[in-house]
Scaffold this motif. Structure first.
Motif, mmCIF file in Angstrom:
data_model
loop_
_atom_site.group_PDB
_atom_site.id
_atom_site.type_symbol
_atom_site.label_atom_id
_atom_site.label_comp_id
_atom_site.label_asym_id
_atom_site.label_seq_id
_atom_site.Cartn_x
_atom_site.Cartn_y
_atom_site.Cartn_z
ATOM 1 N N LEU A 61 0.827 -1.208 0.000
ATOM 2 C CA LEU A 61 0.000 0.000 0.000
ATOM 3 C C LEU A 61 0.858 1.253 0.000
ATOM 4 N N GLN A 62 1.881 1.273 0.847
ATOM 5 C CA GLN A 62 2.752 2.445 0.926
ATOM 6 C C GLN A 62 3.592 2.606 -0.336
ATOM 7 N N LEU A 63 4.089 1.489 -0.854
ATOM 8 C CA LEU A 63 4.900 1.539 -2.072
ATOM 9 C C LEU A 63 4.071 2.040 -3.251
ATOM 10 N N ASP A 64 2.805 1.619 -3.309
ATOM 11 C CA ASP A 64 1.920 2.048 -4.377
ATOM 12 C C ASP A 64 1.746 3.567 -4.358
ATOM 13 N N SER A 65 1.551 4.124 -3.167
ATOM 14 C CA SER A 65 1.382 5.579 -3.065
ATOM 15 C C SER A 65 2.671 6.322 -3.393
ATOM 16 N N LEU A 66 3.809 5.771 -2.975
ATOM 17 C CA LEU A 66 5.089 6.407 -3.296
ATOM 18 C C LEU A 66 5.322 6.433 -4.805
ATOM 19 N N ALA A 67 4.975 5.338 -5.478
ATOM 20 C CA ALA A 67 5.115 5.301 -6.936
ATOM 21 C C ALA A 67 4.167 6.290 -7.592
ATOM 22 N N ASP A 68 2.948 6.382 -7.060
ATOM 23 C CA ASP A 68 1.963 7.306 -7.627
ATOM 24 C C ASP A 68 2.366 8.764 -7.443
ATOM 25 N N VAL A 69 3.056 9.069 -6.340
ATOM 26 C CA VAL A 69 3.533 10.444 -6.147
ATOM 27 C C VAL A 69 4.431 10.867 -7.302
ATOM 28 N N VAL A 70 5.227 9.921 -7.795
ATOM 29 C CA VAL A 70 6.130 10.218 -8.918
ATOM 30 C C VAL A 70 5.358 10.270 -10.233
ATOM 31 N N THR A 71 4.687 9.150 -10.569
ATOM 32 C CA THR A 71 4.035 9.033 -11.875
ATOM 33 C C THR A 71 2.845 9.972 -12.010
ATOM 34 N N SER A 72 2.029 10.064 -10.953
ATOM 35 C CA SER A 72 0.803 10.857 -11.018
ATOM 36 C C SER A 72 0.850 12.114 -10.167
ATOM 37 N N GLY A 73 2.062 12.498 -9.759
ATOM 38 C CA GLY A 73 2.214 13.714 -8.976
ATOM 39 C C GLY A 73 3.309 14.620 -9.523
ATOM 40 N N VAL A 74 4.531 14.104 -9.548
ATOM 41 C CA VAL A 74 5.661 14.906 -10.026
ATOM 42 C C VAL A 74 5.535 15.174 -11.533
ATOM 43 N N VAL A 75 5.211 14.140 -12.300
ATOM 44 C CA VAL A 75 5.160 14.304 -13.761
ATOM 45 C C VAL A 75 4.123 15.343 -14.197
ATOM 46 N N PRO A 76 2.852 15.262 -13.759
ATOM 47 C CA PRO A 76 1.896 16.293 -14.207
ATOM 48 C C PRO A 76 2.273 17.699 -13.752
ATOM 49 N N GLY A 77 2.940 17.807 -12.591
ATOM 50 C CA GLY A 77 3.400 19.119 -12.152
ATOM 51 C C GLY A 77 4.438 19.704 -13.090
ATOM 52 N N ILE A 78 5.397 18.868 -13.519
ATOM 53 C CA ILE A 78 6.429 19.326 -14.453
ATOM 54 C C ILE A 78 5.820 19.645 -15.814
ATOM 55 N N VAL A 79 4.893 18.796 -16.258
ATOM 56 C CA VAL A 79 4.240 19.045 -17.550
ATOM 57 C C VAL A 79 3.486 20.371 -17.517
#
Length: 246
Positions: A61-79
């Motif tokens: 559960l924690q790993l899933d959220s950490l991965a999502d922070v990158v893929t669905s958090g950091v990336v859209p912010g940079i875009v």
């Protein structure tokens, strides 16, 4: 051995997000979208694998959220930062980089507002991990859905270009408004239905079936323009469903 399969799939999500960041930073937003799509694909199947193999865990559960922070958090912010920078370039409002104590920061200060999407996504994911109300539905827009909304913009610009679309998508005020709306929807106390089928009965899942059919029709008719329309439809159908239950 099987208990490690879901976590391995989650790590593929994280790897996809990291590669997407590299493309986004270099301004290749189409390839960033491709790897984000791959990450969201893995994000869907890690949970499916965990349920199918009955190996759900707190670490997963924690790993899933950490991965999502990158893929669905950091990336859209940079875009969003990149889109805002392009909008400022088109309007001639560039060259306002920061200089502080003799050090230059090569960023467009206004465009950094786009990174608020990253902050809002991280907050949403942290709240999701401790919110026991979100087992069979969502409170607020899920981060993958929000990411698809943001990443659809460069895809529309690239594959469905037109003067009015470019003028709309590369308008700094439109992008700022979308950023504010995105941050709000991610963390709003807004119940949204999930696309998880406990069974295939039509009466119980008619909203889900209607939504999936509507998505297919919109994609056929509008292509990449369908993505913002689908997110809007998702929110509106959820609001309608909630009101009908009152």
């Amino acid at each position: 051995m099987k208990k490690h399969i879901p976590n391995f799939i989650t790590l593929l999500n994280l790897l996809s997000g990291c590669i997407a960041i590299l493309f986004a930073v270099k301004g290749n937003l189409v390839m960033a979208a491709v790897f984000v799509a791959a990450g969201i694909f893995f994000d869907f199947f890690d949970g499916l694998a965990a349920r199918s193999l009955n190996v759900k865990s707190d670490v997963g559960l924690q790993l899933d959220s950490l991965a999502d922070v990158v893929t669905s958090g950091v990336v859209p912010g940079i875009v969003m930062y990149q889109l805002m920078s392009r909008a400022l370039l088109n309007s001639g409002e560039t060259g306002r980089d920061w200089t502080f104590s003799g050090m230059e920061f090569p960023f467009e200060p206004v465009a950094l507002i786009g990174l608020f999407i990253t902050l809002a996504s991280a907050l949403r994911l942290a709240k999701f991990n401790v919110d026991d109300r979100q087992t069979d539905s969502f409170i607020g827009l899920p981060t993958p859905a929000n990411t698809l909304l943001i990443l659809s913009l460069p895809l529309i610009l690239t594959f469905q270009p037109s003067p009015w679309i470019s003028a709309l998508v590369l308008n700094i005020w439109v992008l700022m408004g979308l950023t504010v709306l995105s941050c709000y929807l991610l963390n709003a106390e807004l119940p949204l239905f999930a696309l998880k089928f406990s069974d295939w009965a039509f009466a119980k899942n008619k909203m889900r079936y209607f939504f999936l059919i509507a998505c297919l029709v919109l994609i056929i008719l509008l292509k990449f323009l369908a993505i913002p329309a689908i997110i809007l439809l998702y929110v509106l159908l959820s609001v309608f469903q909630n009101r009908s239950r009152v």
